[in-house]
Design a protein around this motif. Structure first.
Motif, PDB file in Angstrom:
ATOM      1  N   ARG A  10      -1.651  23.924  -7.364  1.00 55.33           N
ATOM      2  CA  ARG A  10      -1.741  23.868  -8.980  1.00 55.33           C
ATOM      3  C   ARG A  10      -0.245  23.211  -8.937  1.00 55.33           C
ATOM      4  N   ASP A  52      -6.296  25.776 -15.468  1.00 53.52           N
ATOM      5  CA  ASP A  52      -5.327  26.555 -14.557  1.00 53.52           C
ATOM      6  C   ASP A  52      -4.090  25.820 -14.596  1.00 53.52           C
ATOM      7  N   THR A  73     -14.658  15.027 -18.395  1.00 55.16           N
ATOM      8  CA  THR A  73     -14.934  14.168 -17.334  1.00 55.16           C
ATOM      9  C   THR A  73     -15.785  12.912 -17.091  1.00 55.16           C
ATOM     10  N   VAL A 109     -18.869  22.266  -6.344  1.00 53.29           N
ATOM     11  CA  VAL A 109     -18.780  24.077  -5.837  1.00 53.29           C
ATOM     12  C   VAL A 109     -20.687  24.486  -5.634  1.00 53.29           C
ATOM     13  N   GLU A 115     -14.431  18.275  -8.403  1.00 51.84           N
ATOM     14  CA  GLU A 115     -14.705  19.528  -6.831  1.00 51.84           C
ATOM     15  C   GLU A 115     -15.698  19.769  -6.741  1.00 51.84           C
ATOM     16  N   PRO A 142     -14.055  22.509 -12.236  1.00 49.87           N
ATOM     17  CA  PRO A 142     -13.223  22.701 -10.954  1.00 49.87           C
ATOM     18  C   PRO A 142     -12.010  21.277 -10.130  1.00 49.87           C
ATOM     19  N   HIS A 161      -9.622  21.015  -7.146  1.00 53.89           N
ATOM     20  CA  HIS A 161      -9.026  21.710  -5.467  1.00 53.89           C
ATOM     21  C   HIS A 161      -7.778  20.824  -5.210  1.00 53.89           C
ATOM     22  N   THR A 166      -8.812  25.904  -4.993  1.00 57.02           N
ATOM     23  CA  THR A 166     -10.385  25.329  -5.406  1.00 57.02           C
ATOM     24  C   THR A 166      -9.825  26.280  -6.953  1.00 57.02           C
ATOM     25  N   LEU A 167      -9.689  25.053  -8.645  1.00 55.57           N
ATOM     26  CA  LEU A 167      -8.957  26.111  -9.274  1.00 55.57           C
ATOM     27  C   LEU A 167      -9.945  25.156 -10.714  1.00 55.57           C
ATOM     28  N   LEU A 168     -10.194  26.015 -11.873  1.00 59.57           N
ATOM     29  CA  LEU A 168     -10.333  25.089 -12.974  1.00 59.57           C
ATOM     30  C   LEU A 168      -8.918  24.139 -13.370  1.00 59.57           C
TER      31      LEU A 168
END
Ligand code: ADP
Length: 260
Positions: free
Chosen positions: A149, A114, A179, A260, A258, A144, A146, A109-111
């Motif tokens: 990367r 990234d 989004t 969160v 994702e 975010p 998932h 899970t990242l922004l």
């Protein structure tokens, strides 16, 4: 009545048989054409850099260039061709891993920033010639996702490279993240040669390259988009295209947001 039913059944079986055989034959022919395409494409694309590399090495070995500046230039070209070769080999291996189901993903899970930063850094590191104007827009706060990367950044990098390769003088490229409901959309837009309607579906097939002058002059394997699509789909996403011939193209990667 029994006779009519039997006759109808007979014709139905016959038609089904003919259609089925036709489809099998068509599929076989298509597969065999793809294999031939693969061999000719890979042998051409592999041979070209190998020939240049051999030529550059000969030039240096025979002492044909004395001037240090010229030597540096030959070494630069040598590095460039070697990189080209290794990219192509990587692509073919990547595709074969995907096809055989051996490709592994390590999602985290990242922004989305990234992923974007990884792709943009790799894109800029390629020291592209010409007047590249890349604009990047990401919403604040970034959503975010998932994802793996490296894999998703690779798919995005391929869209950026294509936007650049298939643009003429006007090298304005924009990368916009939005989004939309439960999707994160990453859109790469260019003002390049565009893609005719009839090719919209086929460019995502392996080894397919649009037959035009620019494509013929540009290096490529026809694997980039096929790989990108498989990677995005493995993440539960989609990749779509809007394009008009002569005006430019807009490719969008949609990934689930994702929670969160
Ligand atoms: P490659 O670029 O290695 O040929 P791709 O799978 O990445 O392979 O793309 C397939 C084909 O789709 C390209 O050969 C090109 O003809 C066309 N294409 C891809 N991206 C663009 C774009 N942004 N603008 C115009 N044509 C494109």
């Amino acid at each position: 009545l029994v006779y009519v039913v039997l006759l109808a059944l007979f014709y139905l079986t016959l038609t089904f048989g003919v259609v089925y055989t036709g489809r099998v034959l068509y599929r076989e022919a298509r597969l065999s054409r793809m294999k031939t395409d693969f061999v000719s494409l890979v042998s051409h694309e592999l041979r070209t850099p190998v020939t240049s590399i051999r030529m550059f090495i000969e030039t240096l070995a025979l002492g044909r260039v004395q001037d240090p500046a010229q030597t540096r230039e030959v070494l630069r070209l040598l590095t460039q061709e070697t990189e080209r070769l290794s990219t192509l080999i990587e692509r073919v291996l990547d595709w074969s891993r995907i096809e055989s189901g051996r490709k592994e993903y390590n999602p985290e899970t990242l922004l989305v920033t990234d992923v974007v930063e990884t792709a943009v850094a790799a894109f800029r590191a390629q020291r592209l010639e010409g007047d590249l104007k890349l604009s990047v827009q990401v919403p604040i706060p970034p959503p975010p996702v998932h994802v793996d990367r490296v894999a998703i950044a690779g798919a995005l990098l391929n869209l950026l490279q294509n936007a650049y390769k298939y643009s003429r003088e006007d090298k304005r490229i924009s990368l916009t993240v939005r989004t939309v409901r439960r999707w994160v959309e990453l859109t790469v837009e260019d003002h390049g040669v565009g893609i005719a309607r009839r090719d919209h579906r086929r460019i995502f097939e392996r080894f397919y390259r649009v037959d035009n002058l620019l494509t013929r002059r540009t290096e490529g394997s026809g694997l980039g988009l096929a790989i990108a699509r498989r990677i995005v789909e493995a993440h539960g996403g989609h990749i779509t295209l809007q394009s008009e011939l002569g005006k430019g193209s807009r490719f969008t990667i949609q990934l689930p947001v994702e929670k969160v």
